[in-house]
Enzyme design. Structure first.
Site, PDB file in Angstrom:
ATOM      1  CD  GLU A   1      -1.331  -2.379   1.847  1.00 51.60           C
ATOM      2  OE1 GLU A   1      -0.567  -2.271   2.810  1.00 51.60           O
ATOM      3  OE2 GLU A   1      -1.595  -3.476   1.334  1.00 51.60           O
TER       4      GLU A   1
ATOM      5  CD  GLU B   1      -2.889  -7.879  -0.922  1.00 54.39           C
ATOM      6  OE1 GLU B   1      -2.282  -8.147   0.113  1.00 54.39           O
ATOM      7  OE2 GLU B   1      -3.288  -6.741  -1.203  1.00 54.39           O
TER       8      GLU B   1
END
Ligand code: NOJ
Ligand code: CA
Length: 711
Positions: A483, A507
C-alpha cells in the site's frame, strides 16, 4: 559482442553545451538526441504552453503549463528572459536492477520566465530523451518569497488522439489495488469503471481522475505513458478526466483543499510523457530513473537482492493461520524455524515473518496506537532471540514486517526504535504495510490539536514514505512497501527502496473468490502500466492453484469458491516478467517440496545485467528475456491473457558464439488456467542465437525458460 551490449558499455561520456544568447522570442523547440521527439514551448498572451510530436506526428497538442500559488503569479503574464540549452550523454551503474548500466542521453531546455506584473521568476526545465520527455517547474530563491502554497497546478496533457487507454481510478477507496479498465480517454469515469471492472459504490470525494502511470495506445501503434518522476515534498499527480481526449494534472489535496505546502527554492516533480513505437518500447524506458537524483547512500553493501519465503500465504491465502494470537497464530517460534530450515535447504535468502509483533490481536486494522501497537515488541509466541540466532546459523535473513494500519503518527513516533530493533536483530529487510486507510482516511494532528484526514497520495504521505525510507537507510534496512505511494524512481537515490506493491497483487487471489480475483489478463496489463515505474512485490509462485483455501482457520473445510486464475508455468514466468530485486516464493513449503518445477524458482535470479521486452501487446501477452548479472545464463518469461496463442520468438539475444541448453517449463498444449493448470511439462533442448522458438501458450498460460551455455 551484441550491439546493445556495445551501447551499454560505450565509454562513459558527457558533453555540455550551453547558450544564453538565443533569441528570446517563443516558440522554443527542443528535440531528442535521435530527433524522433520534438517538444515546442510557446507563450500566448503571457500564458505558457507546450506540445509534442513523435516522428513528425502530433502526440500532445498545445497544453497549458503553470502553477497557481497563494503568493506570486507563476501561470500568466509571463515572458521569457533567459534561455539555456544543454546536452548530456552519460552512463551510470545501478546498485541492482533490470540492467546494470543505464544511459542518460538527453537534450535540455531551460527557460527563465518573468512575471511582468510582480517581477518574480520561475524556471521551466525540459529534458528530452529518445524514450520520452520530462519537464518541471522550479521556483528559485528570490526576494519576498519564502513559504508559499500551491493552490493548483495547471499542467495539461491534451492528447492528439482519443485512443484506447488502460487505467485505474484515483480517489477510490483501495488506492491502487484495482484491475484495469480499458476505454477511450474520453470515456474515463468512475461510472464506466463500475460498469466494466468493479462497483465503486461509496462516496464520491475527489474528481473523476486516474492514477499514473497511465497508458494509451494510438491507432498507428504508438504508446504513450504519462507519469511523474522524483516525487518529493509535493503531492502526487492524478490525471483529471474531462470527457474529451484532454487530461489535466490533478494534485491530491491536503484536507484544507490546498495542494502543496512549500517554500522557495522549490522544484516540482518531473511531469513525464514516455513515448514508444510499440508496447515493448515502453517497458524498456529508463526515463523515470534518469530523472531522479543519483544514489545518496555511500555504502550499499548491505542492500542485497534475493528471494524469500514466508509466513504469509497461510494467512492471506489458505486462511489456515492468523496474524493475531490464539491457537492458529502463524508466527510461532517453531514454525518460523521450520521455514528457516526450508529456506536454507533450498537456497533462499530470507524468511518473512508477519504477525511477529504485539498489537495484532484486535488493533492492527483499525485503532492500534502506542506501545500496544508496537514495532519493537515481539509477540509472546515468538522468541526473537532464538529465531535471530537460528536464522544467522542457517544463513537466512528475517524479513521483518511493520503493518502500520495507517496509524502514521503512531508509527512515526516509533520509527527510530523500530529500525534500531531491526539492526540489533539482524533484520535487513522490512515489509511495511498501510492497510485500512480508505484512501482519504489518514489521521493527522494539526498544529491546532485537531485531527485532520489526509489522502493516501497527498503530500503528507509522500513525506511520510520518504521519512521511513531515510530512517531505514540510517539503520541499514531495505524496504518493501505494501500500500505504498506510487513509484517515481526514488530507488535510484535510495537503493534501499527495493520493492513495493502499489497494484493488485497475488493476495487478491487469496482473499477474493473466483468472481472478484485477478483475471488472467491482469498481469499482461501491469508491465505496460504500473510496472513502467517498476519494481513490484507481486508475490508469484503459487503451485496449489485450486482447493487451497479454508473457510476459516478452525473450519478445516476447503472453500471451492477460490481459484488462482493462472497455471504453474505462468507463475514461474512471472518471475521474469515482473521485475523486483527481492522476490517472494509465496506458496507453502509443502507445495514446493519434491515438485520438479520448484527448480525454476530456485534458479531464477533477481538482479540482471540486461532485460529485453522481445514482444508484447497490452492486455494480451508479453515475453521478457533477462540476462543474469552473475553468470552467462538467460531467462525467458512469456505469459498470455484469457486467450491461447502461438508466438515465434527469435533467440537472437543469445551470444552468437555459444550453444545453450534450454530448460523449458510449459503448460500442456491443451491445458491452461481452466484445464490442468497444475500440470507442467519440463523439457530440455539445445538452442543458439539463430533459433526461432515456437512458444505455445494455452489460455491464461505461461512459459518459463532457463538458457545455460554449454561447457
Ligand atoms: C496487505 C498486504 O498487501 C499484505 O501483504 C499483508 O499481509 C497484509 N496487508 C497485512 O499486513
Ligand atoms: Ca495490499
Amino acid at each position: 559482442m551484441k550491439n546493445f551490449q556495445k551501447i551499454f558499455y560505450s565509454i562513459f561520456a558527457i558533453y555540455v553545451f550551453s547558450c544564453s544568447s538565443e533569441n528570446l522570442d517563443a516558440p522554443f523547440k527542443v528535440s531528442s538526441p535521435n530527433n524522433s521527439l520534438i517538444a515546442t514551448v510557446s507563450l500566448d498572451s503571457g500564458l505558457p504552453y507546450y506540445s509534442l510530436t513523435f516522428n513528425g506526428t502530433p502526440i500532445v497538442d498545445r497544453s497549458r503549463l503553470g502553477i497557481k500559488t497563494d503568493k506570486l503569479i507563476f501561470s500568466d503574464q509571463l515572458e521569457v528572459i533567459k534561455v539555456k540549452r544543454r546536452s548530456k550523454d552519460k552512463s551510470w551503474k545501478q546498485v541492482w536492477g533490470e540492467q546494470k548500466i543505464i544511459r542518460d542521453n538527453h537534450n535540455e531546455l531551460e527557460l527563465t520566465l518573468l512575471c511582468k506584473v510582480e517581477k518574480n521568476k520561475m524556471i521551466l526545465r525540459f529534458k528530452i530523451f529518445d524514450d520520452g520527455i520530462g519537464f518541471r517547474y522550479e521556483v528559485p530563491r528570490q526576494n519576498q518569497l519564502s513559504e508559499f502554497t500551491i493552490l493548483d497546478e495547471l499542467t495539461e496533457f491534451n492528447l492528439s488522439e482519443d485512443s484506447p487507454s488502460w487505467w485505474i481510478p484515483a480517489y477510490a477507496y483501495r488506492r491502487y489495488e484495482f484491475l484495469y479498465a480499458k476505454t477511450l480517454i474520453s470515456e474515463i469515469s468512475r461510472d464506466k469503471f463500475s460498469e466494466l471492472v468493479e462497483n465503486l459504490n461509496g462516496p464520491r470525494i475527489g474528481p473523476e481522475a486516474v492514477q499514473t502511470p497511465f497508458t494509451t495506445q494510438r491507432k498507428d501503434g504508438t504508446v504513450v505513458t504519462i507519469h511523474e518522476a522524483n516525487l518529493a515534498n509535493y503531492s502526487s499527480m492524478a490525471l483529471k478526466a474531462t470527457g474529451t481526449k484532454n487530461l489535466e494534472c490533478d494534485l491530491f489535496p491536503w484536507s484544507d483543499g490546498t495542494k502543496v505546502k512549500t517554500s522557495a527554492p522549490m522544484k516540482s516533480p518531473w511531469r513525464t510523457i514516455i513515448v514508444g513505437a510499440s508496447p515493448s518500447d515502453i517497458v524498456m524506458s529508463t526515463l523515470t530513473l534518469n530523472l531522479n537524483e543519483p544514489n545518496k547512500l555511500s555504502n550499499t553493501s548491505w542492500i542485497e537482492p534475493g528471494k524469500y519465503i514466508g509466513i504469509w500465504w497461510e494467512m492471506i491465502g489458505t486462511n489456515q493461520s492468523t496474524w493475531g494470537s490464539g491457537p492458529h497464530h502463524g508466527a510461532k517460534t517453531e514454525k518460523v524455524m521450520k521455514y528457516i530450515d526450508f529456506g536454507s535447504e533450498h537456497g533462499f535468502d530470507g524468511v518473512l515473518v508477519e504477525g511477529w509483533n504485539n498489537g495484532w490481536d484486535q488493533n492492527w486494522c483499525c485503532n492500534g496506537e502506542g506501545e500496544d501497537f508496537g514495532f519493537y515488541h515481539p509477540h509472546p509466541d515468538f522468541d526473537h532471540k532464538l529465531v535471530r540466532n537460528y536464522a544467522k546459523e542457517k544463513n537466512i535473513r528475517i524479513v521483518g514486517h511493520h503493518e502500520t494500519g495507517t496509524q502514521i503518527e503512531n508509527y512515526e513516533s516509533q520509527l527510530d526504535s523500530a529500525f534500531a530493533y531491526c539492526k540489533r536483530n539482524g533484520i535487513r529487510v522490512v515489509k511495511t504495510g498501510y492497510v485500512n486507510d480508505g484512501s482519504k482516511n489518514i489521521k493527522r494532528t494539526g498544529a491546532d490539536g485537531k485531527i485532520y484526514k489526509e489522502w493516501h497520495h497527498g503530500q503528507y504521505m509522500v513525506e511520510h514514505f520518504r521519512k521511513v525510507l531515510e530512517t531505514a537507510a540510517k539503520y541499514e534496512v531495505s524496504i518493501v512497501v505494501h500500500e505504498p505511494i506510487k513509484d517515481t524512481g526514488l530507488r535510484r537515490t535510495y537503493p534501499n527502496m527495493v520493492s513495493r506493491e502499489g497494484a493488485r497483487g497475488q493476495e487478491f487471489n487469496g482473499f477474493m473468490g473466483i468472481n472478484d480475483n485477478n483475471k488472467p489478463n491482469h498481469t499482461t496489463i501491469l508491465p505496460f502500466t504500473r510496472l513502467v515505474s517498476s519494481p513490484m512485490d507481486y508475490t508469484s509462485g503459487i503451485f496449489n492453484l485450486t482447493e487451497y483455501r479454508y473457510f476459516a482457520p478452525d473450519n478445516r473445510k476447503i472453500n471451492l469458491n477460490h481459484q488462482i486464475p493462472s497455471t504453474i508455468s505462468k507463475e514461474l514466468a512471472l518471475y521474469v516478467v515482473i521485475y523486483a530485486p527481492i522476490q517472494m516464493a509465496a506458496d507453502l513449503p509443502e507445495n514446493y517440496t519434491g515438485h520438479p518445477a520448484f527448480q525454476f524458482i530456485k534458479d531464477v535470479p533477481t538482479d540482471w545485467e540486461h532485460s529485453i521486452c522481445v514482444d508484447g501487446e497490452i492486455g494480451e501477452h508479453i515475453t521478457m528475456v533477462r540476462k543474469d548479472i552473475a553468470s552467462d545464463d538467460w531467462y525467458l518469461g512469456s505469459i498470455s491473457n484469457e486467450k491461447g496463442r502461438e508466438l515465434l520468438i527469435s533467440l537472437s539475444f543469445l551470444d552468437s558464439d555459444k550453444k545453450y541448453n534450454a530448460t523449458i517449463y510449459r503448460d500442456p498444449e491443451s491445458g491452461g488456467w481452466k484445464k490442468r493448470p497444475e500440470e507442467v511439462v519440463i523439457e530440455n533442448r539445445y538452442v543458439d542465437s539463430s533459433t526461432e522458438l515456437n512458444i505455445i501458450l494455452p489460455p491464461g498460460g505461461g512459459q518459463a525458460i532457463r538458457f545455460t551455455p554449454e561447457g
